[in-house]
Design an enzyme around this catalytic site. Sequence first.
Site, PDB file in Angstrom:
ATOM      1  CE1 TYR A 140     -34.286 -36.098 -17.720  1.00 47.84           C
ATOM      2  CE2 TYR A 140     -36.297 -35.282 -18.379  1.00 47.84           C
ATOM      3  CZ  TYR A 140     -35.348 -36.322 -17.495  1.00 47.84           C
ATOM      4  OH  TYR A 140     -35.991 -37.589 -17.268  1.00 47.84           O
ATOM      5  CE  LYS A 190     -28.503 -39.882  -3.222  1.00 53.63           C
ATOM      6  NZ  LYS A 190     -28.566 -40.726  -1.977  1.00 53.63           N
ATOM      7  CG  ASP A 222     -32.047 -41.759  -1.343  1.00 54.31           C
ATOM      8  OD1 ASP A 222     -32.307 -40.571  -0.454  1.00 54.31           O
ATOM      9  OD2 ASP A 222     -30.827 -42.060  -0.603  1.00 54.31           O
ATOM     10  CG  ASP A 246     -39.397 -38.350 -16.223  1.00 54.41           C
ATOM     11  OD1 ASP A 246     -40.517 -38.795 -16.457  1.00 54.41           O
ATOM     12  OD2 ASP A 246     -38.775 -38.169 -17.432  1.00 54.41           O
ATOM     13  CG  ASP A 250     -43.340 -41.914 -14.874  1.00 55.16           C
ATOM     14  OD1 ASP A 250     -44.546 -40.820 -14.970  1.00 55.16           O
ATOM     15  OD2 ASP A 250     -42.698 -42.207 -15.759  1.00 55.16           O
TER      16      ASP A 250
END
Length: 361
Positions: A140, A190, A222, A246, A250
């Site tokens: 970001y 990851k 994942d 992020d 959610d």
Amino acid sequence: MDRILLLPGDGIGPEVTIEAQRVLEAAASRRGRKLEFAEELIGGASLDARGTPLADSVLDEARRCKAVLLGAVGGPKWDAAPVDRRPEKGLLRIRKELGLFANLRPATVFPALVAASTLRPEVVEGIDLLVVRELTGGLYFGEPRGRSVVDGRRRAVNTLVYDEDEIVRITRVAFDAARLRRKHVTHVHKQNVLEVSQLWVEVVDEVAKGYPDVTLVHQLVDSCAMLLVREPRRFDVLVTENLFGDILSDEAAMITGSMGMLPSASLGEGGLGLYEPVHGSAPDIAGRDVANPLAAILSTAMLAEHSLGAPDVAGDIRAAVTAVLDAGHRTRDLVLEGESRPTVGCREMGALVLRSLEGRG
């Protein structure tokens, strides 16, 4: 007297923020704490009035306050605007300028809302986890970034970059939080693909040595996404970088039944915190008095706990919310499709929490 900056923002932001303010003010007053409030613009509301998603004067005001309570930013009205003039830029900027590097998102299932989740009750019951997301680094904010045309083809680039100091400070937040909970940290990464994740694993392992009483597990992002919906109760504290956090926060929010129930805190090293509900601006229901204010109200409980140093105020707010839910009151988002149950609006739900709070001994 503690000063709180209100940034209602866009969409349903102003509706839920006013209810949260009323509850926080009443809860603080019951415990002998006096608050004063200032109000400013952010996001689309600021773009319309000032031509910028966040004015410098708002940052100056925030720095004079004990905490910031934010509603929501964004909406389709500004979707076609250039990237640097999007409402979300105001939110990203205030986090960056105030040094708010740690985002805490608790996901807790209230006993009265077990049936509100789309997952089976036996999977959902007892969920109490905390996502600790690094908030001011990663994709970001990394440079270089941008769009260009190369050999006649459109091209875009974002840069994923972290240094060890950024990783150390967010990891310590997670381990400190775990010590107050069930003493278990899951680091989400990851590393099988990304060099940045390999650095995260190394640094997290180094920090963990200073917390021998806390168990650490590394989990690929994942498989973590899968486990969150299959066995969410296995998690206590999850710590991860900006993008993964992020997405996963959610996902965790929806496991609990509604994003209308999930608060968050963004904290820095200077003591100032920004508190906001996880849900977005929901422009489709703005102004209709159907929004759920409970996430904003629960955000004020986090505000009281982290910025005011008032766990008693935080406890009173959470107990009042629990009592209202136990009494069967629901906003529209907390009712499953096909379920026959009366609902209350945003203002009425806020009033119910306020009455529950004021009726406590």
